[in-house]
Design an enzyme around this catalytic site. Structure first.
Site, short mmCIF file in Angstrom:
data_model
loop_
_atom_site.label_atom_id
_atom_site.label_comp_id
_atom_site.label_asym_id
_atom_site.label_seq_id
_atom_site.Cartn_x
_atom_site.Cartn_y
_atom_site.Cartn_z
N GLN A 119 -37.27 -17.08 73.61
CA GLN A 119 -36.69 -16.98 74.95
C GLN A 119 -37.83 -17.17 75.96
O GLN A 119 -39.00 -16.99 75.63
CB GLN A 119 -36.02 -15.59 75.06
CG GLN A 119 -35.27 -15.32 76.34
CD GLN A 119 -36.12 -14.57 77.33
OE1 GLN A 119 -37.17 -14.03 76.99
NE2 GLN A 119 -35.67 -14.56 78.57
N ASN A 138 -39.34 -15.72 78.36
CA ASN A 138 -40.39 -14.75 78.68
C ASN A 138 -41.35 -14.48 77.52
O ASN A 138 -42.38 -13.82 77.72
CB ASN A 138 -39.77 -13.40 79.07
CG ASN A 138 -39.11 -13.46 80.44
OD1 ASN A 138 -39.30 -14.41 81.18
ND2 ASN A 138 -38.33 -12.45 80.74
N LYS A 139 -41.05 -14.95 76.33
CA LYS A 139 -41.86 -14.60 75.17
C LYS A 139 -43.19 -15.38 75.18
O LYS A 139 -43.38 -16.30 75.96
CB LYS A 139 -41.06 -14.87 73.88
CG LYS A 139 -39.72 -14.14 73.83
CD LYS A 139 -39.85 -12.63 73.99
CE LYS A 139 -38.66 -11.85 73.52
NZ LYS A 139 -37.53 -11.73 74.47
N ASN A 140 -44.11 -15.01 74.25
CA ASN A 140 -45.45 -15.60 74.30
C ASN A 140 -45.45 -17.11 74.09
O ASN A 140 -46.32 -17.80 74.62
CB ASN A 140 -46.37 -14.92 73.28
CG ASN A 140 -46.74 -13.51 73.73
OD1 ASN A 140 -45.98 -12.88 74.46
ND2 ASN A 140 -47.89 -13.01 73.30
#
Ligand code: PLP
Length: 374
Positions: free
Chosen positions: A181, A183-185
Protein backbone atom coordinates in the site's frame (compact mmCIF):
# COMPACT_ATOMS: atom_id res chain seq x y z
CA UNK A 1 10.23 32.28 6.56
CA UNK A 2 7.26 30.40 5.12
CA UNK A 3 7.67 26.67 5.51
CA UNK A 4 6.24 24.04 3.24
CA UNK A 5 3.91 21.38 4.57
CA UNK A 6 5.71 18.29 5.85
CA UNK A 7 3.49 15.20 5.48
CA UNK A 8 3.93 12.25 7.86
CA UNK A 9 4.74 10.00 4.93
CA UNK A 10 5.28 10.27 1.19
CA UNK A 11 6.15 7.73 -1.53
CA UNK A 12 9.43 8.11 -3.45
CA UNK A 13 8.82 7.34 -7.13
CA UNK A 14 11.71 7.81 -9.59
CA UNK A 15 11.66 8.55 -13.31
CA UNK A 16 12.84 5.01 -14.21
CA UNK A 17 9.75 3.63 -12.48
CA UNK A 18 7.49 6.09 -14.27
CA UNK A 19 9.09 5.04 -17.58
CA UNK A 20 8.60 1.34 -16.71
CA UNK A 21 4.90 1.97 -16.05
CA UNK A 22 4.73 3.76 -19.42
CA UNK A 23 6.27 0.70 -21.08
CA UNK A 24 3.59 -1.54 -19.57
CA UNK A 25 0.82 0.80 -20.71
CA UNK A 26 2.27 0.88 -24.25
CA UNK A 27 2.70 -2.92 -24.33
CA UNK A 28 -1.05 -3.51 -24.39
CA UNK A 29 -0.78 -6.10 -21.56
CA UNK A 30 -2.22 -4.30 -18.56
CA UNK A 31 -3.34 -7.11 -16.27
CA UNK A 32 -1.24 -9.82 -14.55
CA UNK A 33 1.60 -10.86 -16.86
CA UNK A 34 5.39 -10.81 -17.22
CA UNK A 35 5.98 -7.97 -14.73
CA UNK A 36 3.98 -9.80 -12.04
CA UNK A 37 6.02 -12.96 -12.65
CA UNK A 38 9.23 -10.97 -12.48
CA UNK A 39 8.20 -9.31 -9.21
CA UNK A 40 7.26 -12.68 -7.69
CA UNK A 41 10.61 -14.18 -8.74
CA UNK A 42 12.47 -11.14 -7.36
CA UNK A 43 10.65 -11.35 -4.03
CA UNK A 44 11.12 -15.12 -3.83
CA UNK A 45 14.89 -14.67 -4.23
CA UNK A 46 14.80 -11.95 -1.55
CA UNK A 47 12.96 -14.29 0.84
CA UNK A 48 15.48 -17.11 0.56
CA UNK A 49 13.82 -18.93 -2.34
CA UNK A 50 10.48 -19.45 -0.60
CA UNK A 51 7.39 -19.36 -2.87
CA UNK A 52 5.86 -15.86 -3.14
CA UNK A 53 2.59 -14.80 -4.76
CA UNK A 54 1.43 -11.22 -5.30
CA UNK A 55 -2.06 -9.81 -4.80
CA UNK A 56 -3.92 -6.52 -5.11
CA UNK A 57 -3.73 -5.82 -1.36
CA UNK A 58 -1.99 -6.89 1.81
CA UNK A 59 -5.37 -7.54 3.40
CA UNK A 60 -6.36 -10.32 1.02
CA UNK A 61 -3.01 -12.11 1.46
CA UNK A 62 -3.94 -12.73 5.10
CA UNK A 63 -7.45 -13.85 4.22
CA UNK A 64 -6.02 -16.28 1.66
CA UNK A 65 -3.44 -17.60 4.12
CA UNK A 66 -6.26 -18.37 6.56
CA UNK A 67 -8.21 -20.13 3.79
CA UNK A 68 -5.17 -22.19 2.77
CA UNK A 69 -4.77 -23.19 6.43
CA UNK A 70 -8.39 -24.38 6.41
CA UNK A 71 -9.48 -21.93 9.08
CA UNK A 72 -13.19 -21.10 9.21
CA UNK A 73 -16.36 -21.25 11.31
CA UNK A 74 -15.81 -22.54 14.85
CA UNK A 75 -12.11 -21.64 14.84
CA UNK A 76 -10.49 -18.89 16.90
CA UNK A 77 -7.59 -16.74 15.70
CA UNK A 78 -5.60 -14.63 18.16
CA UNK A 79 -4.45 -11.18 17.12
CA UNK A 80 -3.67 -7.71 18.44
CA UNK A 81 -6.15 -4.87 18.97
CA UNK A 82 -3.38 -2.42 17.99
CA UNK A 83 -3.37 -2.66 14.21
CA UNK A 84 -5.15 -1.56 11.11
CA UNK A 85 -8.60 -3.17 11.23
CA UNK A 86 -7.69 -5.34 8.22
CA UNK A 87 -5.76 -7.65 10.53
CA UNK A 88 -8.86 -8.85 12.34
CA UNK A 89 -11.43 -8.25 9.60
CA UNK A 90 -9.87 -11.10 7.60
CA UNK A 91 -10.55 -13.48 10.50
CA UNK A 92 -14.26 -12.60 10.39
CA UNK A 93 -14.17 -12.72 6.58
CA UNK A 94 -13.30 -16.44 6.63
CA UNK A 95 -16.00 -17.11 9.24
CA UNK A 96 -13.63 -17.58 12.19
CA UNK A 97 -13.69 -15.70 15.53
CA UNK A 98 -11.13 -12.99 16.35
CA UNK A 99 -9.67 -13.20 19.86
CA UNK A 100 -7.57 -10.26 21.00
CA UNK A 101 -4.49 -10.33 23.21
CA UNK A 102 -3.19 -7.13 24.81
CA UNK A 103 0.06 -5.48 23.73
CA UNK A 104 3.45 -4.87 25.28
CA UNK A 105 3.68 -1.26 26.55
CA UNK A 106 7.14 -0.70 25.07
CA UNK A 107 7.15 -2.54 21.72
CA UNK A 108 3.42 -1.96 21.09
CA UNK A 109 3.39 -5.45 19.60
CA UNK A 110 1.16 -8.28 20.77
CA UNK A 111 2.22 -9.53 24.23
CA UNK A 112 3.12 -13.22 23.89
CA UNK A 113 2.17 -13.91 27.54
CA UNK A 114 -1.32 -12.62 26.71
CA UNK A 115 -1.33 -14.76 23.55
CA UNK A 116 -0.60 -17.88 25.57
CA UNK A 117 -3.30 -16.97 28.10
CA UNK A 118 -5.85 -16.58 25.29
CA UNK A 119 -5.32 -20.02 23.74
CA UNK A 120 -8.30 -22.39 23.91
CA UNK A 121 -8.97 -25.79 22.31
CA UNK A 122 -10.56 -23.86 19.39
CA UNK A 123 -7.51 -21.69 18.69
CA UNK A 124 -6.12 -22.44 15.24
CA UNK A 125 -3.81 -19.54 14.40
CA UNK A 126 -2.05 -16.40 15.58
CA UNK A 127 -1.75 -13.19 13.54
CA UNK A 128 1.00 -11.08 15.12
CA UNK A 129 1.64 -7.60 13.71
CA UNK A 130 5.18 -6.24 13.48
CA UNK A 131 4.47 -2.64 14.41
CA UNK A 132 6.64 -0.16 12.50
CA UNK A 133 8.60 -3.19 11.30
CA UNK A 134 9.61 -4.33 14.80
CA UNK A 135 9.27 -8.12 14.98
CA UNK A 136 7.94 -9.91 18.04
CA UNK A 137 10.20 -12.45 19.77
CA UNK A 138 10.10 -14.91 16.89
CA UNK A 139 11.70 -17.77 18.83
CA UNK A 140 9.03 -17.55 21.51
CA UNK A 141 6.21 -17.04 18.95
CA UNK A 142 7.13 -20.20 17.07
CA UNK A 143 7.70 -22.14 20.30
CA UNK A 144 4.08 -21.29 21.25
CA UNK A 145 2.84 -22.20 17.76
CA UNK A 146 4.62 -25.53 17.95
CA UNK A 147 3.46 -26.32 21.47
CA UNK A 148 -0.23 -25.70 20.67
CA UNK A 149 -0.03 -26.75 16.98
CA UNK A 150 -1.12 -23.36 15.66
CA UNK A 151 -0.55 -21.79 12.26
CA UNK A 152 1.00 -18.33 12.15
CA UNK A 153 0.08 -15.64 9.63
CA UNK A 154 2.66 -12.93 10.20
CA UNK A 155 1.14 -9.53 9.45
CA UNK A 156 4.45 -8.17 8.19
CA UNK A 157 2.63 -5.45 6.22
CA UNK A 158 5.05 -2.88 7.67
CA UNK A 159 8.13 -5.09 7.96
CA UNK A 160 9.79 -5.48 4.57
CA UNK A 161 13.54 -5.46 5.13
CA UNK A 162 13.25 -6.10 8.87
CA UNK A 163 15.20 -8.96 10.40
CA UNK A 164 15.19 -11.31 13.40
CA UNK A 165 18.60 -12.42 14.70
CA UNK A 166 20.14 -11.61 11.30
CA UNK A 167 17.49 -13.46 9.30
CA UNK A 168 15.13 -11.57 7.06
CA UNK A 169 11.44 -11.41 8.01
CA UNK A 170 9.77 -13.43 5.25
CA UNK A 171 12.74 -15.77 4.83
CA UNK A 172 11.72 -17.50 8.07
CA UNK A 173 8.39 -18.41 9.65
CA UNK A 174 5.05 -19.81 8.44
CA UNK A 175 2.82 -17.59 6.25
CA UNK A 176 4.28 -14.09 5.94
CA UNK A 177 2.13 -11.28 4.56
CA UNK A 178 3.47 -7.97 3.23
CA UNK A 179 1.59 -4.89 2.02
CA UNK A 180 2.66 -2.59 -0.80
CA UNK A 181 0.00 0.00 0.00
CA UNK A 182 1.21 3.52 -0.74
CA UNK A 183 2.40 4.35 2.81
CA UNK A 184 4.55 1.24 3.19
CA UNK A 185 8.36 1.20 2.79
CA UNK A 186 7.93 0.10 -0.83
CA UNK A 187 4.70 0.40 -2.77
CA UNK A 188 2.90 -0.88 -5.85
CA UNK A 189 0.25 1.87 -5.27
CA UNK A 190 -1.95 -0.88 -3.83
CA UNK A 191 -0.85 -4.49 -3.46
CA UNK A 192 0.72 -7.13 -1.31
CA UNK A 193 2.48 -10.46 -1.33
CA UNK A 194 2.33 -13.69 0.61
CA UNK A 195 5.32 -15.88 1.37
CA UNK A 196 4.28 -19.53 1.48
CA UNK A 197 5.81 -22.80 2.65
CA UNK A 198 5.62 -25.02 -0.43
CA UNK A 199 4.41 -25.46 -4.00
CA UNK A 200 1.05 -26.88 -2.92
CA UNK A 201 0.26 -23.79 -0.85
CA UNK A 202 1.37 -21.58 -3.75
CA UNK A 203 -1.00 -23.44 -6.08
CA UNK A 204 -3.87 -22.90 -3.62
CA UNK A 205 -2.93 -19.20 -3.33
CA UNK A 206 -3.23 -18.88 -7.11
CA UNK A 207 -6.70 -20.45 -7.00
CA UNK A 208 -7.99 -18.24 -4.20
CA UNK A 209 -6.50 -15.25 -6.02
CA UNK A 210 -8.64 -15.78 -9.12
CA UNK A 211 -12.16 -17.12 -8.52
CA UNK A 212 -10.93 -20.56 -7.46
CA UNK A 213 -10.15 -21.39 -11.08
CA UNK A 214 -7.76 -24.25 -11.85
CA UNK A 215 -6.60 -25.66 -15.13
CA UNK A 216 -8.25 -29.05 -15.03
CA UNK A 217 -11.70 -30.55 -15.50
CA UNK A 218 -13.67 -31.16 -18.66
CA UNK A 219 -13.05 -27.89 -20.51
CA UNK A 220 -9.48 -27.52 -19.28
CA UNK A 221 -10.83 -25.21 -16.59
CA UNK A 222 -12.51 -26.00 -13.32
CA UNK A 223 -13.64 -24.30 -10.12
CA UNK A 224 -13.33 -26.37 -6.94
CA UNK A 225 -13.18 -23.69 -4.26
CA UNK A 226 -14.61 -20.20 -3.78
CA UNK A 227 -11.97 -17.65 -4.73
CA UNK A 228 -12.03 -13.90 -5.20
CA UNK A 229 -10.53 -11.40 -7.63
CA UNK A 230 -7.25 -10.50 -6.01
CA UNK A 231 -4.61 -10.50 -8.76
CA UNK A 232 -1.99 -7.77 -9.10
CA UNK A 233 -1.68 -5.92 -12.44
CA UNK A 234 1.53 -5.53 -14.44
CA UNK A 235 1.15 -1.76 -13.96
CA UNK A 236 1.38 -2.23 -10.19
CA UNK A 237 4.17 -4.82 -10.53
CA UNK A 238 6.24 -2.40 -12.64
CA UNK A 239 6.01 0.14 -9.82
CA UNK A 240 6.97 -2.59 -7.35
CA UNK A 241 10.05 -3.63 -9.35
CA UNK A 242 11.24 -0.02 -9.48
CA UNK A 243 10.64 0.35 -5.75
CA UNK A 244 12.29 -2.95 -4.86
CA UNK A 245 15.57 -1.80 -6.46
CA UNK A 246 15.71 0.96 -3.88
CA UNK A 247 14.42 -0.91 -0.83
CA UNK A 248 17.79 -1.11 0.96
CA UNK A 249 18.52 2.54 0.21
CA UNK A 250 15.08 3.64 1.47
CA UNK A 251 15.40 1.59 4.65
CA UNK A 252 18.92 2.87 5.33
CA UNK A 253 17.64 6.43 5.00
CA UNK A 254 14.72 5.73 7.35
CA UNK A 255 17.10 4.28 9.92
CA UNK A 256 19.37 7.33 9.68
CA UNK A 257 16.41 9.68 10.18
CA UNK A 258 15.15 7.62 13.13
CA UNK A 259 18.60 7.84 14.71
CA UNK A 260 18.50 11.58 14.15
CA UNK A 261 15.12 11.74 15.92
CA UNK A 262 16.65 10.03 18.98
CA UNK A 263 19.70 12.31 18.93
CA UNK A 264 17.55 15.42 18.52
CA UNK A 265 15.08 14.51 21.28
CA UNK A 266 18.03 13.74 23.52
CA UNK A 267 18.37 11.61 26.65
CA UNK A 268 16.23 13.91 28.83
CA UNK A 269 13.18 14.09 26.56
CA UNK A 270 11.14 11.38 28.31
CA UNK A 271 12.00 12.58 31.83
CA UNK A 272 11.27 16.22 30.95
CA UNK A 273 8.02 15.76 29.04
CA UNK A 274 6.53 12.45 30.22
CA UNK A 275 6.23 11.35 26.58
CA UNK A 276 7.58 7.95 25.48
CA UNK A 277 9.95 7.38 22.58
CA UNK A 278 9.80 4.16 20.56
CA UNK A 279 12.03 1.18 21.30
CA UNK A 280 15.43 2.07 19.83
CA UNK A 281 15.95 -1.12 17.82
CA UNK A 282 18.55 -0.46 15.14
CA UNK A 283 19.29 -4.14 14.54
CA UNK A 284 15.95 -5.54 13.39
CA UNK A 285 13.62 -2.71 12.41
CA UNK A 286 13.03 -1.20 8.98
CA UNK A 287 11.70 1.97 10.69
CA UNK A 288 8.39 1.99 8.88
CA UNK A 289 7.12 4.64 11.30
CA UNK A 290 8.34 6.75 14.22
CA UNK A 291 5.77 6.90 17.03
CA UNK A 292 5.77 8.74 20.30
CA UNK A 293 3.24 8.23 23.09
CA UNK A 294 2.06 11.56 24.48
CA UNK A 295 1.72 12.11 28.23
CA UNK A 296 -1.87 11.88 29.54
CA UNK A 297 -1.96 15.64 30.26
CA UNK A 298 -1.80 16.36 26.49
CA UNK A 299 -4.92 15.79 24.41
CA UNK A 300 -3.88 14.11 21.18
CA UNK A 301 -6.26 16.10 18.99
CA UNK A 302 -4.79 19.34 20.42
CA UNK A 303 -1.26 18.11 19.70
CA UNK A 304 -2.18 17.21 16.14
CA UNK A 305 -3.86 20.57 15.62
CA UNK A 306 -0.84 22.50 16.97
CA UNK A 307 1.50 20.50 14.71
CA UNK A 308 -0.75 21.23 11.75
CA UNK A 309 -0.43 24.95 12.55
CA UNK A 310 3.34 24.38 12.25
CA UNK A 311 2.64 22.72 8.87
CA UNK A 312 3.61 19.30 10.14
CA UNK A 313 1.44 16.31 9.28
CA UNK A 314 0.84 13.85 12.11
CA UNK A 315 -0.71 10.42 11.83
CA UNK A 316 -1.96 8.08 14.50
CA UNK A 317 -1.60 4.32 14.35
CA UNK A 318 -3.93 2.96 15.50
CA UNK A 319 -7.43 3.27 16.91
CA UNK A 320 -7.94 0.07 18.95
CA UNK A 321 -9.83 -2.42 16.79
CA UNK A 322 -11.97 -3.89 19.58
CA UNK A 323 -13.66 -0.51 20.22
CA UNK A 324 -15.01 -0.05 16.70
CA UNK A 325 -18.81 -0.42 16.56
CA UNK A 326 -18.75 -3.67 14.64
CA UNK A 327 -16.45 -5.19 17.24
CA UNK A 328 -18.37 -3.75 20.20
CA UNK A 329 -21.43 -5.45 18.70
CA UNK A 330 -19.50 -8.72 19.03
CA UNK A 331 -19.08 -8.11 22.78
CA UNK A 332 -15.81 -6.20 23.04
CA UNK A 333 -15.68 -3.15 25.29
CA UNK A 334 -13.46 -0.64 27.11
CA UNK A 335 -11.16 -2.03 29.75
CA UNK A 336 -10.57 -5.39 28.07
CA UNK A 337 -7.12 -4.51 26.73
CA UNK A 338 -5.91 -1.66 28.95
CA UNK A 339 -2.38 -1.36 27.56
CA UNK A 340 -3.58 -1.15 23.96
CA UNK A 341 -6.29 1.32 24.98
CA UNK A 342 -3.81 3.62 26.73
CA UNK A 343 -1.21 3.48 23.96
CA UNK A 344 -3.78 3.87 21.18
CA UNK A 345 -5.29 6.93 22.91
CA UNK A 346 -1.99 8.81 23.16
CA UNK A 347 0.14 7.58 20.26
CA UNK A 348 1.11 9.83 17.36
CA UNK A 349 3.13 9.11 14.24
CA UNK A 350 5.77 11.71 13.43
CA UNK A 351 6.89 12.32 9.83
CA UNK A 352 9.34 9.74 8.49
CA UNK A 353 10.01 8.99 4.83
CA UNK A 354 13.17 8.59 2.73
CA UNK A 355 13.26 12.05 1.14
CA UNK A 356 12.97 13.84 4.48
CA UNK A 357 16.02 15.77 5.65
CA UNK A 358 17.81 16.05 9.00
CA UNK A 359 16.52 19.64 9.15
CA UNK A 360 12.95 18.35 8.78
CA UNK A 361 13.53 16.04 11.75
CA UNK A 362 14.86 18.94 13.82
CA UNK A 363 11.84 21.02 12.89
CA UNK A 364 9.48 18.25 14.08
CA UNK A 365 11.43 17.82 17.32
CA UNK A 366 11.43 21.57 18.02
CA UNK A 367 7.68 21.80 17.43
CA UNK A 368 7.04 18.72 19.60
CA UNK A 369 9.16 20.11 22.44
CA UNK A 370 7.43 23.48 22.24
CA UNK A 371 3.98 21.91 22.51
CA UNK A 372 4.95 19.51 25.30
CA UNK A 373 6.60 22.33 27.29
CA UNK A 374 3.18 23.83 28.03
C1 PLP B 1 -1.13 -1.63 5.62
C2 PLP B 1 -1.47 -2.66 6.61
C3 PLP B 1 -2.42 -3.67 6.33
C4 PLP B 1 -3.27 -3.68 5.10
O1 PLP B 1 -2.59 -3.70 3.91
P1 PLP B 1 -3.36 -3.26 2.58
O2 PLP B 1 -2.34 -3.47 1.52
O3 PLP B 1 -3.77 -1.84 2.74
O4 PLP B 1 -4.52 -4.18 2.43
C5 PLP B 1 -2.63 -4.64 7.28
N1 PLP B 1 -1.98 -4.64 8.44
C6 PLP B 1 -1.09 -3.69 8.76
C7 PLP B 1 -0.38 -3.77 10.06
C8 PLP B 1 -0.82 -2.67 7.86
O5 PLP B 1 0.07 -1.71 8.20
Amino acid sequence: MTQTFLPFTKPTIDEDTIAAVGDVLRSGWLTSGPRVQELEATLSAYFGGRPVRTFNSGTCTMEIALRIAGIGPGDEVITTPNSWVATSNVIIEVGATPVFADIDPKSHNIDLDCVEAAITPRTKAIIPVFMSGLPVDMDRLYAIAKKYQLRVVEDAAQAIGSTWRGQRIGAIGDFVSFSFQVNKNITTSEGGCLVLNNAEEARLAEKYRLQGVSRSGHDGIDVEVLGGKYNMTDIAAAIGLGQFKRLDEFNAKRKQLAQHYFASFGDQFEAKTGAELPLADFDNMNWHMFHIVLPERIKRSDFMERMLQEKIGIGFHYAPIHLFSMYRARGFKEGMFPVAERVCRQIVTLPLFPTMTAADVERVVAATNAILAH
